[in-house]
Design a protein around this motif. Structure first.
Motif, mmCIF file in Angstrom:
data_model
loop_
_atom_site.group_PDB
_atom_site.id
_atom_site.type_symbol
_atom_site.label_atom_id
_atom_site.label_comp_id
_atom_site.label_asym_id
_atom_site.label_seq_id
_atom_site.Cartn_x
_atom_site.Cartn_y
_atom_site.Cartn_z
ATOM 1 N N GLY A 143 0.816 -1.214 0.000
ATOM 2 C CA GLY A 143 0.000 0.000 0.000
ATOM 3 C C GLY A 143 0.843 1.253 0.000
ATOM 4 O O GLY A 143 0.492 2.249 -0.627
ATOM 5 N N VAL A 144 1.968 1.197 0.688
ATOM 6 C CA VAL A 144 2.840 2.360 0.753
ATOM 7 C C VAL A 144 3.937 2.277 -0.306
ATOM 8 O O VAL A 144 4.170 3.221 -1.051
ATOM 9 C CB VAL A 144 3.484 2.464 2.153
ATOM 10 C CG1 VAL A 144 4.512 3.570 2.191
ATOM 11 C CG2 VAL A 144 2.414 2.698 3.196
ATOM 12 N N LEU A 145 4.587 1.113 -0.393
ATOM 13 C CA LEU A 145 5.797 1.002 -1.208
ATOM 14 C C LEU A 145 5.549 1.172 -2.703
ATOM 15 O O LEU A 145 6.464 1.488 -3.443
ATOM 16 C CB LEU A 145 6.476 -0.346 -0.949
ATOM 17 C CG LEU A 145 7.053 -0.509 0.454
ATOM 18 C CD1 LEU A 145 7.606 -1.910 0.652
ATOM 19 C CD2 LEU A 145 8.147 0.520 0.709
ATOM 20 N N THR A 146 4.288 0.927 -3.147
ATOM 21 C CA THR A 146 4.035 1.089 -4.579
ATOM 22 C C THR A 146 3.611 2.514 -4.921
ATOM 23 O O THR A 146 3.431 2.841 -6.081
ATOM 24 C CB THR A 146 2.924 0.145 -5.069
ATOM 25 O OG1 THR A 146 1.769 0.389 -4.280
ATOM 26 C CG2 THR A 146 3.329 -1.297 -4.930
ATOM 27 N N LYS A 147 3.427 3.342 -3.898
ATOM 28 C CA LYS A 147 2.923 4.680 -4.176
ATOM 29 C C LYS A 147 3.908 5.776 -3.805
ATOM 30 O O LYS A 147 3.928 6.830 -4.407
ATOM 31 C CB LYS A 147 1.633 4.902 -3.384
ATOM 32 C CG LYS A 147 0.597 3.816 -3.614
ATOM 33 C CD LYS A 147 -0.560 4.344 -4.417
ATOM 34 C CE LYS A 147 -1.507 3.275 -4.901
ATOM 35 N NZ LYS A 147 -1.653 2.088 -4.076
ATOM 36 N N VAL A 148 4.696 5.505 -2.796
ATOM 37 C CA VAL A 148 5.604 6.526 -2.300
ATOM 38 C C VAL A 148 7.036 6.059 -2.502
ATOM 39 O O VAL A 148 7.319 4.868 -2.376
ATOM 40 C CB VAL A 148 5.385 6.760 -0.788
ATOM 41 C CG1 VAL A 148 6.163 7.968 -0.315
ATOM 42 C CG2 VAL A 148 3.921 6.917 -0.481
ATOM 43 N N TYR A 149 7.910 6.975 -2.807
ATOM 44 C CA TYR A 149 9.307 6.580 -2.935
ATOM 45 C C TYR A 149 9.932 6.471 -1.547
ATOM 46 O O TYR A 149 10.294 7.462 -0.926
ATOM 47 C CB TYR A 149 10.081 7.583 -3.801
ATOM 48 C CG TYR A 149 11.543 7.239 -3.840
ATOM 49 C CD1 TYR A 149 11.977 6.089 -4.500
ATOM 50 C CD2 TYR A 149 12.484 8.018 -3.194
ATOM 51 C CE1 TYR A 149 13.298 5.738 -4.515
ATOM 52 C CE2 TYR A 149 13.826 7.670 -3.208
ATOM 53 C CZ TYR A 149 14.217 6.528 -3.865
ATOM 54 O OH TYR A 149 15.533 6.170 -3.869
ATOM 55 N N VAL A 150 9.997 5.240 -1.066
ATOM 56 C CA VAL A 150 10.652 4.954 0.209
ATOM 57 C C VAL A 150 11.558 3.765 -0.069
ATOM 58 O O VAL A 150 11.185 2.868 -0.824
ATOM 59 C CB VAL A 150 9.623 4.519 1.287
ATOM 60 C CG1 VAL A 150 10.316 4.288 2.614
ATOM 61 C CG2 VAL A 150 8.536 5.537 1.433
#
Lengths: 273, 255
Positions: free
Chosen positions: A108-115
């Motif tokens: 949910g996070v890793l595919t949307k935000v560059y982290v």
């Protein structure tokens, strides 16, 4: 102003590691999250997290004590030998599975935000390491009950934990790629971890092994972690330079392999998340 | 009146996407387990096919401009967002993004139910690339804007879904980035908050940041964007004024 240019790619490992270091603020928050969730803000929560290793140790002690206690060299005691083995293996198992899970389920996070996803794996292994340090309290109690005193070498535990954290992180990164690529890799890794557990002298003394088996068991890098830990914390094993070298070497090697493979594979698997 | 509510479009390019292709190698039979992989490999039946999720996409977005992407499901819209968000490196072509990027991600994706509202604000902000110090100083303001001041010390598992969405929205929009990525315009919470959040979204869109908007809401696309792209099978079919692009798209859909 920060500029992203996709044509500047495949930067060397060092600069990638630096990028991770620069995200240490996020790393700290993620570790705090893991610990808060695990302990649920209560003292009972902290003990609850130790319940599994303590209970395992109690059962193994009950079953194996009569067989194995006489097989340890004099001055060594079975109960602290056992508990130190179980605690360190718990750090390995927990860090590994939680680390791989947090990357694989962070979609949910890793595919949307560059982290940097490596931060997620690292935060799980670091929080497992902190959990391990809490386990040193019952271990110390067990040492004292067994008539032993912590040796002056005990600050070296930090080196063991540091190496184990790197080792488990590298492993977790490889595993997370497998988790995402193959649905059935979770059940296979359970089998592998069980085999690895038995191939590591957690509850048996190395002296009970036949010469051939012993050679194999000593080739398992996890054996060196356990032996060094038992040596520096209570003196329930003797670790030579060979064990130290194997521990440090395997930690650095597996971390780098995991890191490099992950760096290459992540762009391919992120599409599947 | 110019499109996009009369925003001033500057010549400073925030995003430059040049001939971006995104290729995947996928197995013909959708193999997803090790067991299957082993069997198919032994039988030498592993067939891979090249699949282009994006196939030669070029566009740019200037500061103050809103570019919309429309297209059917699977046309490559989400992939394009990922490429611009630098989550996915393109297989070929080039993406340049100047400045801070903020994605309006699925609300609450970075949230943990066991953590308090305040802790989640910190974590979410850090995930969006903001510094810990900055977030610390903003917790109260964010909580107040979301109308959740009294609930900041409570784990958010006790929140209603509307409260979670409000907190996430307030955190995500606390800072105006240079590039805003929007996957569907978000309408959040009850009627009051929906108006408030819509107003804030438009305020951000008008504040001089560049916006990349993916939406199925064609009316929103027409009224908000300065230019639009109609993606079909990973390639831009039409790129130009939103009215024209929407018209072509509608003609295709109704065909």
């Amino acid at each position: 102003m920060q500029v992203y240019d996709s044509s500047v790619r495949q930067t060397p490992v060092i600069s990638q590691l630096k990028a991770i270091y620069e995200s240490r603020g996020l790393l700290r928050l993620l570790v705090a999250r893991d610990l808060t969730v695990r302990y649920k803000r209560s003292v009972i929560g902290i003990w609850w997290s130790l319940l599994n290793p303590l209970f395992t140790t109690a059962v193994m002690f009950y079953v194996f004590n009569t067989v194995f206690k006489s097989r340890l060299p004099s001055g060594q005691a079975f109960l602290p030998y056992l508990l130190s083995g179980v605690l360190l293996m718990t750090l390995f198992n927990q860090g590994l599975t939680m680390g791989a899970d947090s990357v694989a389920s962070g979609a949910g996070v890793l595919t949307k935000v560059y982290v940097r996803p490596e931060i997620f794996a690292l935060s799980s292994t670091i929080s497992s390491a902190i959990n391990f340090f809490i386990g040193l309290i019952p271990l110390t109690a067990v040492l004292l009950i067994s008539g032993q005193t912590p040796t002056m070498k005990f600050p070296l535990v930090i080196v063991v934990v540091g190496c184990m954290t790197l080792f488990a992180t590298g492993f977790a990164l490889l595993l997370s790629i497998a988790y995402i690529n193959f649905d059935d890799s979770r059940s296979l890794i359970t089998i592998f971890l069980m085999a690895l557990q038995y191939m590591t002298p957690v509850f048996y003394p190395i002296s009970v092994l036949g010469p051939h088996t012993k050679r194999v068991i000593l080739l398992n890098p996890l054996t060196s972690y356990l032996q060094v830990f038992r040596d520096v914390f209570g003196g329930n094993a003797v670790a030579t330079f060979h064990e130290w070298l194997m521990m440090g070497g395997s930690a650095i090697a597996l971390f780098l392999i995991g890191f490099i493979v992950f760096m290459r594979q992540w762009p391919k698997v992120v599409a599947k998340l | 009146m110019a499109k996009g509510g009369g925003k001033t479009v500057s010549s400073e390019k925030i995003v430059e996407v040049t001939n971006v292709k995104m290729a995947y190698r996928r197995t013909r039979h959708r193999v997803s387990s090790l067991k299957q992989t082993a069997i198919e490999t032994i039988k030498r039946r592993m067939e891979y096919e090249q699949f282009f999720a994006l196939n030669g996409v070029s566009f740019d977005i200037a500061r103050g401009e809103t570019v919309s992407i429309i297209g059917r499901n699977g046309a490559g819209k989400s992939t394009l967002l990922k490429v611009v968000a630098r989550v996915l490196p393109p297989t070929s072509g080039r993406v340049i993004v100047r400045g801070k990027v903020a994605p309006m991600i699925e609300l609450g994706a970075g949230f943990n139910p066991e953590l308090t509202g305040a802790e989640n604000i910190m974590l979410y902000g850090a995930l969006l690339g903001r510094s810990v110090q900055q977030m610390k100083s903003r917790i109260e303001a964010i909580g107040e804007w979301a109308g959740l001041t009294a609930h900041l010390d409570v784990p958010i598992r006790a929140y209603s879904s509307g409260m979670v969405a409000r907190l996430a929205f307030a955190t995500a929009t606390d800072e105006t980035p240079d590039l805003l990525l929007i996957d569907e315009i978000l309408s959040v919470g009850d009627e009051d908050f929906r108006e408030k959040s819509a107003a804030r979204t438009f305020e951000m869109m008008n504040s001089g940041c560049a916006v990349l908007l993916v939406s199925h809401d064609l009316e929103a696309v027409k009224s908000l964007s300065t230019r639009a792209i109609y993606l079909e099978n990973g390639a831009p079919k039409v790129f130009g004024s939103p009215d024209e692009v929407v018209q072509v798209y509608l003609a295709d859909v109704h065909h």
